[in-house]
Scaffold this active site. Structure first.
Site, mmCIF file in Angstrom:
data_model
loop_
_atom_site.group_PDB
_atom_site.id
_atom_site.type_symbol
_atom_site.label_atom_id
_atom_site.label_comp_id
_atom_site.label_asym_id
_atom_site.label_seq_id
_atom_site.Cartn_x
_atom_site.Cartn_y
_atom_site.Cartn_z
ATOM 1 N N ASN A 67 0.833 -1.196 0.000
ATOM 2 C CA ASN A 67 0.000 0.000 0.000
ATOM 3 C C ASN A 67 0.871 1.251 0.000
ATOM 4 O O ASN A 67 1.974 1.264 0.545
ATOM 5 C CB ASN A 67 -1.024 0.001 1.155
ATOM 6 C CG ASN A 67 -0.424 -0.293 2.513
ATOM 7 O OD1 ASN A 67 0.641 -0.890 2.622
ATOM 8 N ND2 ASN A 67 -1.120 0.121 3.565
ATOM 9 N N GLU A 69 0.508 5.347 0.685
ATOM 10 C CA GLU A 69 -0.341 6.434 1.183
ATOM 11 C C GLU A 69 0.115 7.788 0.644
ATOM 12 O O GLU A 69 1.170 7.898 0.016
ATOM 13 C CB GLU A 69 -0.330 6.435 2.724
ATOM 14 C CG GLU A 69 -0.993 5.192 3.299
ATOM 15 C CD GLU A 69 -1.037 5.172 4.817
ATOM 16 O OE1 GLU A 69 -1.773 4.332 5.347
ATOM 17 O OE2 GLU A 69 -0.342 5.979 5.466
ATOM 18 N N CYS A 78 -4.125 0.826 -2.403
ATOM 19 C CA CYS A 78 -4.000 -0.379 -1.576
ATOM 20 C C CYS A 78 -2.981 -1.334 -2.207
ATOM 21 O O CYS A 78 -2.663 -1.234 -3.389
ATOM 22 C CB CYS A 78 -5.339 -1.097 -1.484
ATOM 23 S SG CYS A 78 -6.637 -0.180 -0.662
ATOM 24 N N GLU A 80 -3.313 -4.487 -2.983
ATOM 25 C CA GLU A 80 -3.870 -5.328 -4.043
ATOM 26 C C GLU A 80 -3.885 -4.585 -5.383
ATOM 27 O O GLU A 80 -3.528 -5.140 -6.425
ATOM 28 C CB GLU A 80 -5.311 -5.748 -3.697
ATOM 29 C CG GLU A 80 -5.450 -6.545 -2.403
ATOM 30 C CD GLU A 80 -5.702 -5.660 -1.184
ATOM 31 O OE1 GLU A 80 -5.078 -4.565 -1.088
ATOM 32 O OE2 GLU A 80 -6.511 -6.052 -0.330
ATOM 33 N N CYS A 112 -10.401 -4.385 0.720
ATOM 34 C CA CYS A 112 -11.471 -3.383 0.826
ATOM 35 C C CYS A 112 -12.407 -3.515 -0.380
ATOM 36 O O CYS A 112 -12.114 -4.223 -1.351
ATOM 37 C CB CYS A 112 -10.882 -1.978 0.908
ATOM 38 S SG CYS A 112 -10.319 -1.308 -0.673
ATOM 39 N N CYS A 115 -10.898 -2.680 -3.846
ATOM 40 C CA CYS A 115 -9.978 -3.720 -4.334
ATOM 41 C C CYS A 115 -10.733 -4.964 -4.786
ATOM 42 O O CYS A 115 -10.328 -5.631 -5.732
ATOM 43 C CB CYS A 115 -8.951 -4.079 -3.270
ATOM 44 S SG CYS A 115 -7.702 -2.801 -3.086
HETATM 45 ZN ZN LIG Z 1 -8.167 -1.880 -1.079
#
Ligand SMILES: [Zn+2]
Length: 170
Positions: A67, A69, A78, A80, A112, A115
């Site tokens: 991930n 940020e 993210c 994935e 999430c 994703c």
């Molecule tokens: Zn995600």
């Protein structure tokens, strides 16, 4: 009108929790790749590191992602989606299996919602997704990141995102 339901994404696999040691070596390799890339997670705001890996169907190649940020928060990626964007940009658009690693003390960290939709785009059938917990102390102590009796959630993209959106134009 039943034909309208035929292409619906319904789970083809049953979710279960197994031990890491019972997994096929190719799945263990995928989880270890996710563990390794997780160490490069760029998470100065949340500190919540996630690693992910997907295996390309055509070449068996593993693509990994962490991930990433951002100070503006909204543009975060993210793990994935990082992994899949890397793969697609290298020419892989079909995957046989995926893995996600993060650490929450009392839960598996599943993808999430965004994703799940992103994974679904590249899943022509119900591909398995393996979720394990990452124990940072082991990394710090230079121990093996995953142990034989560690629990691993075996789920799949259609379990995670049933009845998902698709245009069916392909
Ligand atoms: Zn995600």
């Amino acid at each position: 009108m039943a034909h309208l339901m035929e292409n619906f994404a319904r789970p083809e696999k049953t979710e279960e929790v197994v031990t890491y040691g019972s997994l096929d070596p190719s799945v263990q390799e995928l989880l270890l790749a996710a563990s390794e890339v997780r160490q490069r997670a760029y998470v100065p705001y949340s500190g919540f590191k996630v690693g992910s890996a997907f295996r390309a169907t055509a070449t068996n190649q593993i693509f990994t992602g962490c991930n990433v940020e951002n100070a503006a928060f909204t543009p975060c990626s993210c793990a994935e989606r990082t992994a899949l964007a890397k793969a697609v940009s290298e020419g892989a658009t079909e995957f046989s299996v995926g893995a996600v690693l993060a650490y929450e003390p009392d839960a598996f960290t599943t993808p999430c919602g965004v994703c799940r939709q992103f994974i679904r785009e590249f899943a022509t059938s119900d591909i398995p997704i393996y979720i394990a917990q990452a124990i940072d102390e082991r990394i710090a102590n230079k121990e093996e990141p995953l142990r034989s009796d560690d629990p691993v959630l075996c789920t799949s993209i259609f379990n995670l995102l049933p009845s998902s959106f698709r245009t069916y134009k392909k």
